[in-house]
Design an enzyme around this catalytic site. Sequence first.
Site, PDB file in Angstrom:
ATOM      1  N   PRO A   1      -9.277  76.766  62.695  1.00  0.00           N
ATOM      2  CA  PRO A   1      -8.133  75.710  63.143  1.00  0.00           C
ATOM      3  C   PRO A   1      -7.695  74.765  62.193  1.00  0.00           C
ATOM      4  CG  PRO A   1     -10.139  75.535  64.475  1.00  0.00           C
ATOM      5  CD  PRO A   1     -10.230  76.651  63.555  1.00  0.00           C
TER       6      PRO A   1
ATOM      7  N   GLU B   1      -1.386 101.625  55.041  1.00  0.00           N
ATOM      8  CA  GLU B   1      -1.992 100.115  55.159  1.00  0.00           C
ATOM      9  C   GLU B   1      -3.003  99.795  54.204  1.00  0.00           C
ATOM     10  OE1 GLU B   1      -2.658  99.349  59.270  1.00  0.00           O
ATOM     11  OE2 GLU B   1      -0.646  99.871  59.696  1.00  0.00           O
TER      12      GLU B   1
END
Length: 212
Positions: free
Chosen positions: A135, A163
């Site tokens: 964070p 992908e």
Amino acid sequence: MPTDNAVKPFQFGQRDVHVERRETVFQGFFRMDKLWLTHPRFAGDHMPQFTRELFIRGDATCVLPYDPERDEVVLLEQFRAGVLGRDQSPWLLELVAGMNEDGETPEQVAQREAQEEAGLQFSQLEKICEYLVSPGGSTELIHLYCGQVSSEHAGGVHGVEAEHEDIRVHVVALDEALAMIVDGRINNAAAIIALQWLQIHRSRIRESWGRP
């Protein structure tokens, strides 16, 4: 006058942060924003304006596939560019995982990724937790689960070629997977958290799930 120990946490919230300017500095598969912001300080005044670069990455779902009858987990081995330059292989042992698409629930992501990455289907899913990856500089939130599977025929190479996925599936005794945390062969957060959670809840899960 109350001491610091008497003050409860979370006295500030989202409304206390003032973003004075926001600019997208990179836009590719992911996005990087630069923020100019300020917020109150615990001492009572305000932090002078400062900047932060923020990696805009959507939420993801990670699942530890577990066979309660065989007491085995299924781990996925794949290349990770973020490990380049470190004194270890950039091929990691990880969980089933994928980015949450718009309109998808974490449970739907879990089932989709289990099929694409490992050829598996979960009979049951139990939520472990949600956690923020990093964070200080990233928006990513992980939805973490343990999922019931049969590991009897698990294995092979899977992944979506478009992908650039190249994934080898490994079936590992739970005790061996836990030993891999101790000796550092498994050192990514989602796998560590999920395996240690399963170590704590192993008896309950085996009793409640039974045979897949």
